[in-house]
Design a protein around this motif. Sequence first.
Motif, mmCIF file in Angstrom:
data_model
loop_
_atom_site.group_PDB
_atom_site.id
_atom_site.type_symbol
_atom_site.label_atom_id
_atom_site.label_comp_id
_atom_site.label_asym_id
_atom_site.label_seq_id
_atom_site.Cartn_x
_atom_site.Cartn_y
_atom_site.Cartn_z
ATOM 1 N N ARG A 42 0.619 -1.268 -0.182
ATOM 2 C CA ARG A 42 -0.032 0.314 -0.023
ATOM 3 C C ARG A 42 1.024 1.260 -0.007
ATOM 4 O O ARG A 42 1.806 1.209 0.381
ATOM 5 C CB ARG A 42 -0.867 -0.171 1.197
ATOM 6 C CG ARG A 42 -1.976 -1.203 1.496
ATOM 7 C CD ARG A 42 -2.768 -1.086 2.576
ATOM 8 N NE ARG A 42 -3.660 -2.134 2.607
ATOM 9 C CZ ARG A 42 -5.009 -2.214 1.982
ATOM 10 N NH1 ARG A 42 -5.231 -1.184 1.208
ATOM 11 N NH2 ARG A 42 -5.696 -3.397 2.077
ATOM 12 N N MET A 76 0.250 5.221 1.078
ATOM 13 C CA MET A 76 -0.853 5.781 1.877
ATOM 14 C C MET A 76 -0.190 7.330 2.437
ATOM 15 O O MET A 76 1.034 7.227 2.754
ATOM 16 C CB MET A 76 -1.275 5.199 2.994
ATOM 17 C CG MET A 76 -1.696 3.854 2.851
ATOM 18 S SD MET A 76 -2.316 2.841 4.259
ATOM 19 C CE MET A 76 -0.647 2.423 5.154
ATOM 20 N N GLY A 89 -4.276 1.056 6.733
ATOM 21 C CA GLY A 89 -4.581 2.412 6.429
ATOM 22 C C GLY A 89 -6.150 2.715 7.257
ATOM 23 O O GLY A 89 -6.463 3.789 7.377
ATOM 24 N N ALA A 138 -5.059 6.907 0.517
ATOM 25 C CA ALA A 138 -4.349 5.970 -0.334
ATOM 26 C C ALA A 138 -4.242 6.341 -1.907
ATOM 27 O O ALA A 138 -5.113 6.832 -2.579
ATOM 28 C CB ALA A 138 -4.995 4.659 -0.279
#
Length: 451
Positions: free
Chosen positions: A89, A91, A126, A150
């Motif tokens: 991810r 973020m 997140g 994100a």
Amino acid sequence: MKTETKGAPAYSHAKSLLREMRESLKEGIIPVGIFNDRELYELEMEKIFTKKWIYVGHESEIPSAGDYVLRYIGEDPFIVNRDESGEIRVMLDACVHRGVRVCRAEKGNASHFRCPYHGFIYKNNGNLIGMPAQQHAYNGLNKKDWGLLAARCDTIHGLIFACLDKETPPLEEYLADSKYYLDLLFGLQDEGLEVIGEPQRWIVNANWKVAAENFSGDAYHLIFLHHSAYEVGSSPFSMLANMNGEQILAGNGHCVDISLDKTEQVIEMPYWNFPQEIVDTFRLDRLEPKGLEIVRDSKEMLGNIFPNSSFLLMTVTPERDLPPVPFISMRQWRPKGPDQIEIWNWFLMFKNTPQEFKEASYRAGSATFSLAGIFEMDDSMTWETITQTAGNRFAKNHLKLNFQMGMNGMGKAKRDEEWPLPGIAYYPRYGEGNQRYFYESYVNTMLDDEE
């Protein structure tokens, strides 16, 4: 900053400069003012760095669940991590409550990120999961709506790219013809690559476009600026010999530059001088004949993924009397204003190689393309003076730069009509077509709201 005086549209100065550039670029001319202009820089942040795919790191930097590193897209900080499920991810490092940064280190391993101001807590995927005195302060809040922002992210051969715009095409489509050359270089071994050590980073007082343009295909500077590197033995090949090769327009502003001698009968250092036991691990059977020729015969291979993500494979001698060693570098030219960049430099090597070879490759790259590298110091000195010149009042208003090499019969570079691989190729490297293509893509992106 934006120009919003009464009766004047936003960014009026910047857009006027860009319109001038769009017209002059047809003749291979660029106004020097684009390399040090605050209003233009602010428009770049809005038009380019919030919309394009930007390289932010490599999967091998975050191998385990919870691992994270802190990276940047333009000037915005992002947490690049692998969550508990193993998903990568990207973020925004900002609490949704007051905007305080929640990542307190450059890298580490964390199951949660906690805001130091009011204590909002986020899982490493997140999601907002709680805050102090929740029943008294935020009873009824739908936490699913208040996770960390994100970015889109995707990978190719372990390289992690992120994008802030939902409308931008997927990474594979965005890479266009450059994907073939990334596959060619980074896909040679089934086990893939890994980052050696930490990414190096340092500040240079230069505009980001100057560096990106250089890696897009400025081979011409080799024969003068880097001539001393050959004289002291750092480069095993003469810079004049390096001028043979292909410069490739690879779509969407991406460029590739390959040193490849069409006339040479005996290749002194096949496969970039990788030892035979490493070459034996390469999946050469996957390559078509021309791709195999590049891997076997080329002296160096570099390029820029528009806007500011560059790669380089080169063979150099780390110290006098030591054998030449190949190294692989990925770079991000992180803008920190119109007259400053933070250079991020990752050295990579194929995983299925001996540790001793990885260390030798790292030394070779560090001796040439790092903060104290012999090539690096040559480049950064010139990039800084270009940016200084662009900030001078007289130069900004009057100096036009010549990018005409390869236009209208000027220079040796000609369209390679027989090039069988993706992209539009020119041979030899005595041309500035790649740089013009980079700037055509740049100005079209910046003026995408105008006909």
